[in-house]
Design a protein around this motif. Sequence first.
Motif, PDB file in Angstrom:
ATOM      1  N   GLU A  87       2.143 -11.057 -13.277  1.00 63.20           N
ATOM      2  CA  GLU A  87       1.257 -10.744 -14.534  1.00 63.20           C
ATOM      3  C   GLU A  87       0.665 -11.634 -15.175  1.00 63.20           C
ATOM      4  N   LYS A  88       1.138 -12.819 -15.196  1.00 64.67           N
ATOM      5  CA  LYS A  88       0.449 -13.946 -15.969  1.00 64.67           C
ATOM      6  C   LYS A  88      -1.138 -14.022 -15.650  1.00 64.67           C
ATOM      7  N   PHE A  89      -1.491 -13.756 -14.191  1.00 67.80           N
ATOM      8  CA  PHE A  89      -2.860 -13.864 -13.755  1.00 67.80           C
ATOM      9  C   PHE A  89      -3.634 -12.558 -14.369  1.00 67.80           C
ATOM     10  N   LEU A 113     -10.277 -13.738 -12.213  1.00 69.42           N
ATOM     11  CA  LEU A 113      -9.258 -13.390 -11.061  1.00 69.42           C
ATOM     12  C   LEU A 113      -8.075 -12.609 -11.899  1.00 69.42           C
ATOM     13  N   THR A 114      -7.851 -11.431 -11.566  1.00 70.98           N
ATOM     14  CA  THR A 114      -6.769 -10.492 -12.172  1.00 70.98           C
ATOM     15  C   THR A 114      -5.618 -10.159 -11.222  1.00 70.98           C
ATOM     16  N   CYS A 115      -4.584  -9.864 -11.653  1.00 71.43           N
ATOM     17  CA  CYS A 115      -3.445  -9.417 -10.919  1.00 71.43           C
ATOM     18  C   CYS A 115      -2.639  -8.259 -11.580  1.00 71.43           C
ATOM     19  N   CYS A 116      -2.416  -7.407 -10.903  1.00 69.67           N
ATOM     20  CA  CYS A 116      -1.774  -6.200 -11.679  1.00 69.67           C
ATOM     21  C   CYS A 116      -0.680  -5.504 -10.548  1.00 69.67           C
ATOM     22  N   CYS A 117       0.561  -5.641 -11.074  1.00 66.44           N
ATOM     23  CA  CYS A 117       1.583  -5.168 -10.192  1.00 66.44           C
ATOM     24  C   CYS A 117       1.524  -3.468 -10.140  1.00 66.44           C
ATOM     25  N   THR A 118       1.413  -2.757  -9.104  1.00 63.92           N
ATOM     26  CA  THR A 118       1.066  -1.488  -9.101  1.00 63.92           C
ATOM     27  C   THR A 118       2.145  -0.448  -8.531  1.00 63.92           C
ATOM     28  N   VAL A 119       2.781  -0.740  -7.652  1.00 66.63           N
ATOM     29  CA  VAL A 119       3.717   0.316  -6.910  1.00 66.63           C
ATOM     30  C   VAL A 119       4.966  -0.694  -6.716  1.00 66.63           C
ATOM     31  N   GLU A 169      17.143  -4.259  -0.699  1.00 68.26           N
ATOM     32  CA  GLU A 169      15.891  -4.565  -0.530  1.00 68.26           C
ATOM     33  C   GLU A 169      15.057  -3.762  -1.618  1.00 68.26           C
ATOM     34  N   CYS A 170      13.860  -4.425  -1.990  1.00 66.79           N
ATOM     35  CA  CYS A 170      12.928  -3.976  -2.955  1.00 66.79           C
ATOM     36  C   CYS A 170      11.641  -4.378  -2.656  1.00 66.79           C
ATOM     37  N   LYS A 171      10.554  -3.460  -2.803  1.00 72.95           N
ATOM     38  CA  LYS A 171       9.157  -3.999  -2.429  1.00 72.95           C
ATOM     39  C   LYS A 171       8.380  -3.694  -3.471  1.00 72.95           C
ATOM     40  N   PHE A 172       7.270  -4.349  -3.609  1.00 70.59           N
ATOM     41  CA  PHE A 172       6.127  -4.077  -4.736  1.00 70.59           C
ATOM     42  C   PHE A 172       4.820  -4.440  -4.323  1.00 70.59           C
ATOM     43  N   ILE A 173       3.839  -3.843  -4.683  1.00 72.85           N
ATOM     44  CA  ILE A 173       2.559  -4.258  -4.529  1.00 72.85           C
ATOM     45  C   ILE A 173       1.810  -4.786  -5.801  1.00 72.85           C
ATOM     46  N   ALA A 174       1.175  -5.955  -5.503  1.00 70.13           N
ATOM     47  CA  ALA A 174       0.206  -6.804  -6.402  1.00 70.13           C
ATOM     48  C   ALA A 174      -1.228  -6.449  -6.139  1.00 70.13           C
ATOM     49  N   PHE A 228      -4.831 -18.253  -5.745  1.00 68.29           N
ATOM     50  CA  PHE A 228      -3.751 -17.290  -5.756  1.00 68.29           C
ATOM     51  C   PHE A 228      -2.849 -17.366  -5.031  1.00 68.29           C
ATOM     52  N   MET A 229      -3.257 -17.259  -3.639  1.00 69.36           N
ATOM     53  CA  MET A 229      -2.386 -17.235  -2.528  1.00 69.36           C
ATOM     54  C   MET A 229      -1.459 -18.466  -2.526  1.00 69.36           C
ATOM     55  N   ALA A 230      -1.788 -19.617  -3.030  1.00 71.12           N
ATOM     56  CA  ALA A 230      -1.031 -20.671  -3.185  1.00 71.12           C
ATOM     57  C   ALA A 230       0.207 -20.533  -4.190  1.00 71.12           C
ATOM     58  N   ALA A 231      -0.461 -20.039  -5.286  1.00 69.29           N
ATOM     59  CA  ALA A 231       0.580 -19.780  -6.514  1.00 69.29           C
ATOM     60  C   ALA A 231       1.487 -18.769  -6.279  1.00 69.29           C
ATOM     61  N   ALA A 232       0.974 -17.583  -5.441  1.00 68.52           N
ATOM     62  CA  ALA A 232       1.910 -16.545  -5.304  1.00 68.52           C
ATOM     63  C   ALA A 232       2.989 -16.829  -4.431  1.00 68.52           C
TER      64      ALA A 232
END
Length: 384
Positions: free
Chosen positions: A227-229, A235-241, A254-259, A272-276
Amino acid sequence: MKEKLTAIIDELNAEYVKIWEDICNIESPWSDKAGVDAVGAYFINYANERGWKVEVFEQERAGNVVILTMNPEVDAAPIAFSGHMDTVHERGSFGYPPVKVDWENDKIYGPGTTDCKGGLVVGFLAMEALRKIGYKARPVVMYLQSDEESAGKLSADATINYVCQKAQGSVAFFNLENSVKGQVCLGRKGIVSFEFTVTGVACHSSACATAGANAILEAAYKIIELEKFKDKDGLTCCCTVINGGTVHNIIPGECKFIANVRFTKMSQLDEFMAAAQKICEDIHVPGCSCKMAMPRMRPAMELCDRNISLVNKMNEIWKENGFEEVKYVCNAGGSDAANVSQSGIPTVDGMGNLGAAIHTPREYGIISSLAEYAKRLAIVALNI
């Protein structure tokens, strides 16, 4: 010629408002193949009445792509118009009949009246006016996209890839998404949703501190970092699910989430992919692990000289013919225009009608903008 062209558009205006009403009354949610194909069939009949070439790219789950060509016999680089037939609205969202025409207040309400069936009518009105003045300089091709609102999910991008392939060699590609007064769109954000899967050790909540590894807690650490992005140079990132446990006293294994990530340049996605990936590998809760997947991606429409030159040419034509010039902007939403531009075709987005409240049950188009934008489109096609 300009006066004759614009006069024809004015004469045809009421007839094409009725076409606007008719196709928006054909409800076509993106997941409803039959509904989308019914819109395609309407325009196939329209093209057959005029002797145009008809091509259909059939799909199993998504609606079929329909390509209609005026002047197919002409050996010259074609002009391309495009818009999508699918909408986000579930059947019944606007009541019955779905469309309400309010001439007094210059509005037409209904599913897709602005996004994007109104744009299709702008394109067809421009084509009909060109046909009536005997335009034969180039083929004019209408691409009816069928899988835009799912961002190509139903067809696994087959529909937009087909459009990009067929449109190669076009002198210009005008995407008929909704217009904004005084603007055209040359930049769209790319969109991708990353799925993160965090694995821990399941146990009873009373023993979590000693016997378990809390996947939900590990996911929370990662979400905070992602969420710092929030807005880093576009470039924006928001975790939604977030999906995790099932009962209140069990720590899930187990836990899953969508960014959901949006980016203005393809290079930003790589960064972003490198940071993620590093965030994924950095573990805060001993016993947990994490992996990420990028199921699908919609590319960014980046500003480029090719598209800027096309807008400059359009402004020259409009100025010479008494129309106000426009500026080009970048918008946050995704669009098929990004794929077309990325494939090397000169592309301008946002060439449809004016309207508002898209993707809501209050969506409407501005009736008077139909003729206004059809004139702009036809004048450019005549002179490009």
